[in-house]
Write an enzyme that holds these catalytic residues in place. Structure first.
Site, PDB file in Angstrom:
ATOM      1  N   SER A 112      60.663   2.944  58.789  1.00  0.00           N
ATOM      2  CA  SER A 112      59.359   2.366  59.038  1.00  0.00           C
ATOM      3  C   SER A 112      59.168   1.175  58.126  1.00  0.00           C
ATOM      4  CB  SER A 112      58.261   3.394  58.768  1.00  0.00           C
ATOM      5  OG  SER A 112      58.175   3.614  57.379  1.00  0.00           O
ATOM      6  N   LYS A 113      58.272   0.306  58.586  1.00  0.00           N
ATOM      7  CA  LYS A 113      57.985  -0.891  57.795  1.00  0.00           C
ATOM      8  C   LYS A 113      57.433  -0.471  56.446  1.00  0.00           C
ATOM      9  CE  LYS A 113      56.631  -2.900  62.127  1.00  0.00           C
ATOM     10  NZ  LYS A 113      55.617  -3.457  62.972  1.00  0.00           N
ATOM     11  N   ARG A 114      56.612   0.572  56.481  1.00  0.00           N
ATOM     12  CA  ARG A 114      55.923   0.970  55.258  1.00  0.00           C
ATOM     13  C   ARG A 114      56.917   1.479  54.208  1.00  0.00           C
ATOM     14  NH1 ARG A 114      53.724   5.548  54.161  1.00  0.00           N
ATOM     15  NH2 ARG A 114      54.100   6.299  56.267  1.00  0.00           N
TER      16      ARG A 114
END
Ligand code: GLU
Length: 493
Positions: free
Chosen positions: A250-252
């Site tokens: 995920s980007k996070r």
């Protein structure tokens, strides 16, 4: 009902809330391939109805990266936010046909009922209070100006929604496990689940190829299709891509390391990256690894998508790339084997970006430029290697590797005189070719008593600042007499 004989229409429908990550790119690739394979249409739809999280930068970034990967779309970009009226019209149709109803329950009422269920340790489900309102009651509430949401009527009884996912097989969801879900909020805004399905219906999408996270929406969307009386598309949900710790990328969590643009900047070739991504969760029966565009389009098949999640081996200990070794291997394969002319463009762009480009490489030195690329590419993994490791080929301003200097030059004090001597001899050659250079080197080996490896390493270090490099004789010839003489004369101590 699934209509199989319509021309294939697929779509990639990113939400522009950040950069395109490798999972998204993989979805785009699978859709694009499916369209190409079946001479179908590939639509790009930007799902930008979440106005707070959608940004212009993100839209631009997604378009840029798709273009870079070569995933050209046949229609779009269409913007979901421009179709809100169509979504609302569909809700209206559903109300009129009796498949949906206006729900006047306030947030407070619902919250209280939810809280009561929680206290009684029961799962909350909407109790369908408004499903049985008479037309008169509805009218009365509307006349009083009461706000309403729109809910879809989930069929009563024991039945279930059943469908065949092209990847996961038969899937069933019991009606009893579904709430009469909201499709339009009481503020008049359609819910994403409605917008997404109505856009697909409007665009006559025949195959919905999307991430496994879309699977949760599918039964409800099938109800919408059925209520609207339109044929169902084929659903193909793709397994997830995980990191080495087996958590969803995920980007996070992973930041730039999962962004496609990160790999563009690191010097990956677009097709090589597509080739790598397609192998995350898809394979041919014989596990072929390298595909030309034509081969991949031919070989691609939804049946090859694996149900098992794939792993993207983010490699934090590799400070240059952080990436899956397989991505690098595939990229270096393409760098080594593409026709050299096909590499010239990307190398040129890299040299331009780093101030190493000379217009002569596209004029009188064009042949030289191609030969240089052909020679040095053998050891390179990414296009940026041409401006880093390849720098001595395109500039006089390159760095010297200290270890190489120590080991190959300083360890042999005689080199201080031998290399300039060699420079002098080479300089006196009228014709500078492999045939004329070689005897001079042999003579030097004989007179100095040095081992060939020692002289070669010393010369290579003096000429390129590095201890490793391509074929040595070809290095001397392609670097050319002037550079070789100058660099041997000025060999660092
Ligand atoms: N906008 C959704 C996403 O970015 C796509 C859902 C779909 O493909 O149906 O995850």
């Amino acid at each position: 009902m699934t209509e199989k004989n319509r021309p294939v229409v697929v779509r990639f429908a990113p939400s522009p809330t950040g950069y395109l990550h490798i999972g998204g790119a993989r979805t785009a690739i699978f859709n694009w391939l499916y369209a190409k394979k079946h001479q179908g249409k590939f639509i790009l739809r930007i799902e930008d109805t979440d106005a707070e999280r959608s940004t212009e930068d993100s839209i631009q970034g997604i378009l840029d990266v798709l273009e870079w990967l070569g995933l050209t779309w046949d229609e779009g970009p269409n913007f979901q936010s421009e179709n809100i009226q169509t979504h609302l019209d569909a809700a209206e149709t559903l109300i009129r046909s009796g498949h949906a109803y206006k729900c006047f329950c306030t947030k407070e009422t619902i919250d209280a009922k939810r809280e009561k269920a929680r206290k009684a340790k029961q799962t909350y489900a909407y109790d369908r209070t408004c499903r049985t309102l008479t037309p008169e009651q509805v009218k009365e509430k509307e006349d009083q100006g009461q706000a309403f949401a729109v809910r879809l009527k989930v069929p009563d009884g024991e039945g279930a929604i059943r469908f065949e996912d092209a990847v996961y097989g038969s899937i069933e969801k019991k009606y009893a496990d579904l709430d009469d879900f909201i499709i339009v909020r009481s503020n008049g805004k359609p819910l994403y689940i409605l917008s997404n399905a109505v856009d697909d219906i409007h665009d006559q999408v025949t195959h919905i190829i999307r991430g496994q996270d879309g699977l949760a929406n599918t039964p409800k969307q099938i109800l919408l299709y059925q209520a609207l009386g339109v044929p169902l598309p084929v659903f193909a949900h793709m397994s997830l891509t995980l990191d080495p710790q087996k958590t969803k990328i995920s980007k996070r969590r992973h930041g730039e390391m999962v962004a496609v643009h990160f790999y563009r900047e690191k010097g990956f070739l677009p097709w090589a990256f597509v080739n790598f991504l397609v192998l995350l969760g898809w394979a041919t029966p014989d596990s072929q690894e390298i595909f030309s565009k034509k081969e991949l389009v031919q070989a691609f098949d939804l049946g090859g998508i694996s149900r098992a999640n794939s792993v993207f081996n983010i490699n934090q200990s590799d400070p240059r790339f952080f990436t899956d070794p397989k991505a690098l291997n595939i990229n270096s394969h393409y760098i080594r084997t593409l026709p050299v002319e096909a590499l010239a463009g990307p190398v040129r762009a890299e040299l331009e970006k780093t101030g190493l480009w000379s217009p002569s490489y596209d004029a009188d030195k064009k042949e030289w430029f191609l030969s240089a690329i052909d020679l040095i590419r053998e050891r390179f993994h990414v296009i940026t290697d041409f401006s880093t490791l390849g720098r001595p080929w395109f500039s006089e301003d390159y760095s010297m590797d200290e270890t190489a200097l120590e080991k190959n030059l300083r360890a042999y004090p005689d080199m201080k005189t031998l290399l300039p001597e060699l420079a002098h001899k080479l300089d006196s050659l009228d014709l500078y070719t492999e045939k004329t250079v070689e005897p001079i080197l042999r003579e030097m080996l004989k007179s100095s008593g040095l081992k060939p490896g020692v002289l070669i390493n010393a010369m290579r270090t003096a000429l390129t600042g590095q201890s490793k490099g391509p074929d040595f004789m070809a290095t001397l010839i392609i670097l050319g007499k002037d550079r070789v003489v100058r660099r041997l004369e000025a060999a660092p101590e």
